[in-house]
Enzyme design. Structure first.
Site, short mmCIF file in Angstrom:
data_model
loop_
_atom_site.label_atom_id
_atom_site.label_comp_id
_atom_site.label_asym_id
_atom_site.label_seq_id
_atom_site.Cartn_x
_atom_site.Cartn_y
_atom_site.Cartn_z
N GLY A 10 94.00 34.73 34.16
CA GLY A 10 93.16 34.89 35.35
C GLY A 10 93.57 33.96 36.48
CG ASP A 36 95.22 37.77 37.17
OD1 ASP A 36 94.61 36.75 37.55
OD2 ASP A 36 94.80 38.94 37.41
CB THR A 103 87.07 40.78 30.85
OG1 THR A 103 87.65 42.00 31.28
CG2 THR A 103 87.98 39.62 31.22
CB THR A 128 79.22 30.15 34.26
OG1 THR A 128 78.13 30.13 35.17
CG2 THR A 128 78.89 31.17 33.18
CG ASP A 129 75.56 26.75 36.55
OD1 ASP A 129 75.93 27.95 36.67
OD2 ASP A 129 75.12 26.09 37.51
CD GLU A 130 75.50 32.51 37.19
OE1 GLU A 130 74.99 33.59 36.90
OE2 GLU A 130 76.13 32.31 38.23
CE1 TYR A 152 80.18 35.71 34.66
CE2 TYR A 152 78.26 34.64 35.61
CZ TYR A 152 79.58 34.60 35.21
OH TYR A 152 80.30 33.43 35.34
CE LYS A 156 82.63 32.84 31.45
NZ LYS A 156 84.12 32.93 31.38
P1 TYD Z 1 76.34 34.44 43.83
O1 TYD Z 1 77.43 33.97 44.75
O2 TYD Z 1 76.34 35.89 43.43
O3 TYD Z 1 76.38 33.49 42.56
P2 TYD Z 1 75.36 33.42 41.27
O4 TYD Z 1 74.52 34.63 41.24
O5 TYD Z 1 76.36 33.43 40.19
O6 TYD Z 1 74.59 32.15 41.44
O7 TYD Z 1 74.93 34.11 44.46
C1 TYD Z 1 74.54 32.80 44.78
C2 TYD Z 1 73.11 32.86 45.23
O8 TYD Z 1 73.02 33.61 46.45
C3 TYD Z 1 72.22 33.57 44.23
O9 TYD Z 1 70.95 32.90 44.16
C4 TYD Z 1 72.06 34.96 44.81
C5 TYD Z 1 72.16 34.72 46.30
N1 TYD Z 1 72.73 35.86 47.06
C6 TYD Z 1 72.04 36.41 48.16
O10 TYD Z 1 70.92 35.96 48.52
N2 TYD Z 1 72.59 37.47 48.81
C7 TYD Z 1 73.79 38.01 48.45
O11 TYD Z 1 74.24 39.00 49.08
C8 TYD Z 1 74.50 37.43 47.34
C9 TYD Z 1 75.84 37.98 46.91
C10 TYD Z 1 73.93 36.35 46.69
#
Ligand code: TYD
Length: 341
Positions: A10, A36, A103, A128-130, A152, A156
């Site tokens: 990747g 990749d 993946t 990821t922290d998620e 997602y 992970k």
């Molecule tokens: P993101 O970049 O998708 O990362 P993650 O969901 O992995 O944290 O989103 C970051 C934050 O921004 C998340 O709380 C969702 C918000 N967000 C919006 O408000 N609008 C958007 O269009 C997107 C893509 C994310």
């Protein structure tokens, strides 16, 4: 000691490409093979500047393709594997998670099997922290239970559990990093920060989910890459290391700052749209363990975000083509039916 060969998977993605560039620059005694699959979020332009480096080579292939991975490892001995290859966008996983399972879970498993056979010195899984899910108060350390809430994050977590199982069962010298939300140059413009910056540059509205009071901890991609290198070199096998940015912000605060930096107005450019289903309100990491091996983030968000906006302004030729074609279709599917509220 002969020069080491690292397999980076990747490496044409956002964090992977920043890592490859940094590792080649800072470790003159290694060479890197980048495997990749060149999916939609990968971009050869991310590594245009190292393409001709004799210590770098590229192989097109999918980590979930057992034959392709076995062939590659049969022909070259690798000392180290760093797995960045992943589907990573939560919103896409809500639309369809097939590729995420393939993946992030199956691909990780295929790599682990190959790593075991190849007797690698180190296997590092970039996670990821998620996987910790929503963290209402305090901060997750590495012993916190995993409680993923999006397809997602669950994929992970599945990959992480396989890595830990391989470390425990087969003594595979494996480690995991769990990074927080990452931002900086070369991030595919579907993610929050590059989507908002590029929309604002184009004088388009930006879609802020729900009340915008969700909290994310922002880590600059160079700090993330440096953290992965630190864990690879100084981490302990079988262990997990959190890598957080120490920069917690609400999405609303980030949006306000981006609007300001792009010289637009909040009232005309920000649309409050229907929230993401299952949206985690807050992530927060305790990074004591990574700090104990000498890593800490160097970029603060205040200057990192200014530099990032500047980078997207100066590199329109990089992102403009990415927002056409398939991306435009995705944008339509993802956002057109999202009502405002
Ligand atoms: P993101 O970049 O998708 O990362 P993650 O969901 O992995 O944290 O989103 C970051 C934050 O921004 C998340 O709380 C969702 C918000 N967000 C919006 O408000 N609008 C958007 O269009 C997107 C893509 C994310």
């Amino acid at each position: 000691m002969s020069a080491e060969v690292w397999l980076v998977t990747g490496g044409l993605g956002f964090i992977g490409s920043n890592f490859v560039r940094m590792a080649l620059r800072e470790r003159p005694d290694i060479s890197i093979v980048n495997l990749d699959a060149v999916t939609y979020a990968a971009n050869p332009a991310n590594l245009a500047d190292v393409m001709h480096d004799l210590r770098y080579s590229f192989v097109k292939g999918d980590i979930a393709d057992e034959r392709a991975v076995a062939d590659l490892l049969a022909h070259r001995p690798f000392d180290v594997i760093v797995n960045f290859a992943a589907e990573t966008h939560v919103d896409r996983s809500i639309l369809d998670a097939d590729a995420f399972l393939r993946t992030d879970v199956l691909g990780t498993y295929v790599l682990l099997k190959a790593a075991r056979k190849a007797n690698v010195r180190r296997f590092l899984q970039v996670s990821t922290d998620e996987v910790y899910g929503h963290v209402p108060t305090g901060a997750s350390n590495e012993d916190a239970p995993i409680a993923p809430r999006s397809p997602y994050a669950a994929s992970k977590a599945g990959g992480d559990l396989q890595v830990l199982a391989y470390a425990a069962t087969f003594d595979l010298p494996a480690l995991i990093t769990r990074g927080s939300n990452t931002y900086g140059p070369y991030q595919y413009p579907e993610k929050f920060i590059p989507l908002f910056i590029t929309n604002l540059i184009d004088d388009w509205p930006v879609p802020l989910y729900g009340d915008g009071l969700q909290v994310r901890d922002w880590l600059h991609v160079e700090d993330h890459a440096r953290g992965i290198l630190a864990v690879l070199e100084r981490g302990e096998n079988g262990q997990i290391y959190n890598l957080g940015g120490d920069n917690s912000r609400t999405n609303l605060e980030v949006t306000q700052r981006l609007v300001e930096l792009c010289e637009r107005s909040f009232e005309t450019h920000v649309r409050h749209v229907t929230d993401r289903p299952g949206h985690d309100r807050r992530y927060a990491l305790d990074c004591t363990k990574a700090r104990a091996i000498g890593w800490s983030p160097q970029h603060d968000f205040a200057s990192g975000i200014v530099d990032t906006v500047r980078w997207y302004r100066e590199n329109e030729a990089w992102w403009r083509p990415l927002k056409l074609g398939a991306f435009a279709d995705y944008y339509e599917t993802q956002y057109s039916k999202r009502g405002t509220h």
